[in-house]
Design a protein around this motif. Sequence first.
Motif, PDB file in Angstrom:
ATOM      1  N   ARG A  16      41.899 -41.294  58.447  1.00 55.67           N
ATOM      2  CA  ARG A  16      41.579 -40.561  57.278  1.00 55.67           C
ATOM      3  C   ARG A  16      41.437 -41.196  55.934  1.00 55.67           C
ATOM      4  NH1 ARG A  16      46.374 -36.558  55.337  1.00 55.67           N
ATOM      5  NH2 ARG A  16      45.565 -35.119  57.341  1.00 55.67           N
ATOM      6  N   SER A  73      52.743 -34.342  56.612  1.00 56.04           N
ATOM      7  CA  SER A  73      51.641 -35.427  56.023  1.00 56.04           C
ATOM      8  C   SER A  73      50.311 -35.365  56.596  1.00 56.04           C
ATOM      9  CB  SER A  73      52.271 -36.833  56.261  1.00 56.04           C
ATOM     10  OG  SER A  73      52.259 -37.221  57.579  1.00 56.04           O
ATOM     11  N   LEU A  74      50.309 -34.909  57.933  1.00 56.45           N
ATOM     12  CA  LEU A  74      49.135 -34.779  58.243  1.00 56.45           C
ATOM     13  C   LEU A  74      48.074 -33.766  57.917  1.00 56.45           C
ATOM     14  CD1 LEU A  74      49.975 -35.548  62.038  1.00 56.45           C
ATOM     15  CD2 LEU A  74      48.431 -36.925  60.824  1.00 56.45           C
ATOM     16  N   LEU A  75      48.837 -32.532  57.444  1.00 58.96           N
ATOM     17  CA  LEU A  75      48.220 -31.145  56.841  1.00 58.96           C
ATOM     18  C   LEU A  75      48.000 -31.266  55.404  1.00 58.96           C
ATOM     19  CD1 LEU A  75      50.029 -28.475  58.999  1.00 58.96           C
ATOM     20  CD2 LEU A  75      47.786 -29.440  59.487  1.00 58.96           C
ATOM     21  N   TRP A  76      48.643 -32.341  54.808  1.00 64.46           N
ATOM     22  CA  TRP A  76      48.365 -32.479  53.205  1.00 64.46           C
ATOM     23  C   TRP A  76      47.564 -33.723  53.077  1.00 64.46           C
ATOM     24  CZ3 TRP A  76      51.980 -35.439  49.614  1.00 64.46           C
ATOM     25  CH2 TRP A  76      52.131 -35.248  48.363  1.00 64.46           C
ATOM     26  N   PHE A  77      46.113 -33.211  52.672  1.00 65.46           N
ATOM     27  CA  PHE A  77      44.942 -34.246  52.175  1.00 65.46           C
ATOM     28  C   PHE A  77      45.203 -34.786  50.976  1.00 65.46           C
ATOM     29  CE2 PHE A  77      40.872 -36.081  51.874  1.00 65.46           C
ATOM     30  CZ  PHE A  77      40.556 -36.443  52.975  1.00 65.46           C
ATOM     31  N   HIS A  78      46.203 -35.750  50.750  1.00 61.00           N
ATOM     32  CA  HIS A  78      46.370 -36.270  49.275  1.00 61.00           C
ATOM     33  C   HIS A  78      46.662 -37.829  49.629  1.00 61.00           C
ATOM     34  CE1 HIS A  78      48.709 -36.765  45.760  1.00 61.00           C
ATOM     35  NE2 HIS A  78      48.177 -35.893  45.183  1.00 61.00           N
ATOM     36  N   PRO A  79      46.563 -38.686  48.566  1.00 62.92           N
ATOM     37  CA  PRO A  79      46.765 -40.055  48.692  1.00 62.92           C
ATOM     38  C   PRO A  79      48.205 -40.222  48.912  1.00 62.92           C
ATOM     39  CG  PRO A  79      45.486 -39.786  46.833  1.00 62.92           C
ATOM     40  CD  PRO A  79      45.653 -38.525  47.116  1.00 62.92           C
ATOM     41  N   LEU A  80      49.133 -39.406  48.777  1.00 64.81           N
ATOM     42  CA  LEU A  80      50.527 -39.870  48.876  1.00 64.81           C
ATOM     43  C   LEU A  80      50.967 -39.151  50.233  1.00 64.81           C
ATOM     44  CD1 LEU A  80      52.329 -38.430  45.321  1.00 64.81           C
ATOM     45  CD2 LEU A  80      52.002 -40.697  46.345  1.00 64.81           C
ATOM     46  N   SER A  81      50.019 -38.572  50.985  1.00 64.61           N
ATOM     47  CA  SER A  81      50.474 -37.869  52.101  1.00 64.61           C
ATOM     48  C   SER A  81      50.816 -39.224  53.222  1.00 64.61           C
ATOM     49  CB  SER A  81      49.257 -37.099  52.965  1.00 64.61           C
ATOM     50  OG  SER A  81      48.142 -38.088  53.090  1.00 64.61           O
ATOM     51  N   PHE A 111      38.695 -38.958  50.852  1.00 63.78           N
ATOM     52  CA  PHE A 111      39.993 -39.452  50.640  1.00 63.78           C
ATOM     53  C   PHE A 111      40.027 -40.418  49.491  1.00 63.78           C
ATOM     54  CE2 PHE A 111      43.207 -42.585  51.060  1.00 63.78           C
ATOM     55  CZ  PHE A 111      44.538 -41.811  51.312  1.00 63.78           C
ATOM     56  N   ILE A 134      54.163 -33.735  60.375  1.00 65.31           N
ATOM     57  CA  ILE A 134      53.245 -32.726  60.351  1.00 65.31           C
ATOM     58  C   ILE A 134      52.748 -32.326  58.836  1.00 65.31           C
ATOM     59  CG2 ILE A 134      52.991 -29.998  60.793  1.00 65.31           C
ATOM     60  CD1 ILE A 134      54.863 -30.684  63.425  1.00 65.31           C
ATOM     61  N   HIS A 171      46.204 -41.379  59.922  1.00 68.09           N
ATOM     62  CA  HIS A 171      46.208 -41.689  58.466  1.00 68.09           C
ATOM     63  C   HIS A 171      45.308 -42.495  58.226  1.00 68.09           C
ATOM     64  CE1 HIS A 171      49.151 -38.903  56.729  1.00 68.09           C
ATOM     65  NE2 HIS A 171      49.844 -38.996  57.659  1.00 68.09           N
TER      66      HIS A 171
END
Lengths: 204, 69
Positions: free
Chosen positions: A57, B29-37, A63, B27, A54
């Motif tokens: 990323r 959170s790792l696959l979801w590309f978003h600031p909230l992940s 991002f 898992i 994370h």
Amino acid sequence: MIGILICQIALSVVLASVFLIRPSLTSTLGWKILAFIGLCVLPALCIVGGMNAHVQRSEQTRFCISCHVMIPYGQSLYIDDASHIPAQHFQNHRVPANMACYSCHADYGIYGPLYDKVQGLRRIYIQFVSTPPDPASIRIQGGFKNAQCLHCHLGARDFEENPVHAAMMDTLKSNQTSCLTSGCHDTAHDVASLSHQKFWKPVQ
Amino acid sequence: MKLSGIGIQRLLQVSSALVIVGLLVEIVSLLWFHPLSFVLFAFVAGTLVALGVLTYLVSLVIVVTPPSD
């Protein structure tokens, strides 16, 4: 890298599932050791690996511009005008294109990455809970520090041999003269003028 | 309900369930590309896994009294 991490997580889930279904297995020493690995060591490693993934990323340009208010800042990287400092750096790969935001905005101090993550959480709060600001009104808290520029430019021949830079090197290092706001390199992310700009290639 | 009466096997099941749910959330959170992940990872997955590991460690140190017949 994320693929390997997900495999490790899947392995950990399978091992933990064994103890969810058959907890009585832990009566023997071998299974006790396996339970320690499956319920303590592997999950801890998965969390460390996940944190690393994370953090890496969050250093990526895509991002940063995945937040709605940052989209104009991403577009400003494609402005076809060499006087726009971020665009010039991004388009000529003076910073890694996939880490363009992080390269210039990261705090390179010892606690910098931690400070950046805390700031990132604050911005997520503003984006999703509070009222997001107008993109053009966003300003860096405390102003842009010369250390961000000097991190790369200090020691570079064309920078140090430039007579203007050489004459004010001490004040640049001490941040008394700002690279950006002293009138020398003052065009950075001019998002208010995006509609009037020509772009190097179609905005993504 | 007394903790000692819960039984080590029940604690192991609770620990396993927390770890499994936490890791599945990781898992996602790792696959979801978003600031909230990252928030999902740090505050949901991290907490669930930490609670699971803690429950497992508690099960190791608690002296379990078998229920009297």
